[in-house]
Structure formats: structure tokens, C-alpha cells
Design a protein around this motif. Structure first.
Motif, short mmCIF file in Angstrom:
data_model
loop_
_atom_site.label_atom_id
_atom_site.label_comp_id
_atom_site.label_asym_id
_atom_site.label_seq_id
_atom_site.Cartn_x
_atom_site.Cartn_y
_atom_site.Cartn_z
N MET A 133 -16.20 14.38 46.66
CA MET A 133 -17.02 14.17 47.85
C MET A 133 -15.76 14.30 49.22
N THR A 134 -16.07 14.96 50.21
CA THR A 134 -14.98 15.01 51.03
C THR A 134 -15.40 14.55 52.26
N PHE A 135 -14.65 14.01 53.22
CA PHE A 135 -14.94 13.44 54.43
C PHE A 135 -14.56 14.42 55.65
N SER A 136 -15.53 14.68 56.51
CA SER A 136 -15.07 15.73 57.54
C SER A 136 -15.10 14.84 58.71
N LEU A 137 -14.18 13.84 59.05
CA LEU A 137 -14.11 13.38 60.23
C LEU A 137 -14.49 14.12 61.52
N SER A 138 -14.11 15.18 61.56
CA SER A 138 -13.94 15.62 62.93
C SER A 138 -15.44 16.69 62.94
N LYS A 139 -16.25 16.51 62.03
CA LYS A 139 -17.60 17.12 62.19
C LYS A 139 -18.40 16.44 63.44
N THR A 140 -18.42 16.98 64.23
CA THR A 140 -19.24 16.51 65.46
C THR A 140 -19.65 17.57 66.13
N VAL A 141 -21.24 17.46 66.75
CA VAL A 141 -21.58 18.56 67.51
C VAL A 141 -22.26 17.84 68.76
N VAL A 142 -22.47 18.67 69.70
CA VAL A 142 -23.05 18.25 70.87
C VAL A 142 -24.74 18.49 70.83
N SER A 143 -25.32 17.54 70.99
CA SER A 143 -26.92 17.86 71.17
C SER A 143 -27.22 18.54 72.53
N LEU A 144 -28.62 19.02 72.46
CA LEU A 144 -29.08 19.54 73.68
C LEU A 144 -29.15 18.55 74.77
#
Length: 103
Positions: A1-12
Motif C-alpha cells: 500500500m502506498t500513501f499519496s499525501l499530496s492527493k487532494t482535490v477541490v470540491s465544487l
């Protein structure tokens, strides 16, 4: 399992959403625990992402469980009641401010 700490998105709504991996890391829990929280309706994801308020709720639940020894359902109920009390206080304050204004 890898962690993707920068995985963020912006909601509507323009709010940042965070991955389950990030939420698990910052709340010192596991993705499996977070999935149980979702299944029980304790937190509500947006697709496969979480709002910051969901992450804060997870941290508060963890703290209530650790510090007060509450079970999961009890901790969730405490947070729900605290939210409801805050909403009722805001309604009372708004009602009182309308009552003080002259007609």
C-alpha cells in the motif's frame, strides 16, 4: 500500500478534499477503520475523498475513545449532540437578537 499525501482535490464548493490515506495518516488510524466509519454513517465521504471537517470528526472520535474510553457509537453520539447544541444556541441567539430590535 502506498500513501499519496499530496492527493487532494477541490470540491465544487471550492473546498479541499483529502484522500483516505491522508486522513488515516493524520488521525493515526487506518484506512480500514475509516471504511468502517463510512459504513456506519459516522463520516460521509465525497466519492473517495473526505472534507476537512470529516477528518476533524475522525480525530475528535479518536480522542473521545482514547481519553474518555467511549465506544465508537458513543463518541459519534457525543459529537452529534455537541453539534446540535451549537446549532440550537445559534438559533436562540438569533431569536433573542430579533426580539431586542424595536419594531
Amino acid at each position: 500500500m502506498t500513501f499519496s499525501l499530496s492527493k487532494t482535490v477541490v470540491s465544487l464548493d471550492g473546498e479541499q478534499l483529502y484522500s483516505f490515506e491522508y486522513a488515516a495518516l493524520v488521525t493515526e488510524t487506518s484506512i480500514t477503520v475509516l471504511q468502517v466509519y463510512v459504513e456506519l454513517g459516522i463520516i460521509e465521504p465525497i466519492g473517495s475523498m473526505l472534507h476537512s471537517h470529516a477528518i476533524a470528526r475522525i480525530a475528535q472520535i479518536q480522542r473521545l475513545r482514547r481519553d474518555l474510553g467511549l465506544n465508537l457509537v458513543g463518541a459519534a453520539m457525543v459529537l452529534d449532540m455537541a453539534t446540535e447544541i451549537a446549532q440550537l444556541r445559534a438559533m436562540v441567539k438569533m431569536y433573542q437578537s430579533h426580539q431586542e430590535k424595536p419594531l
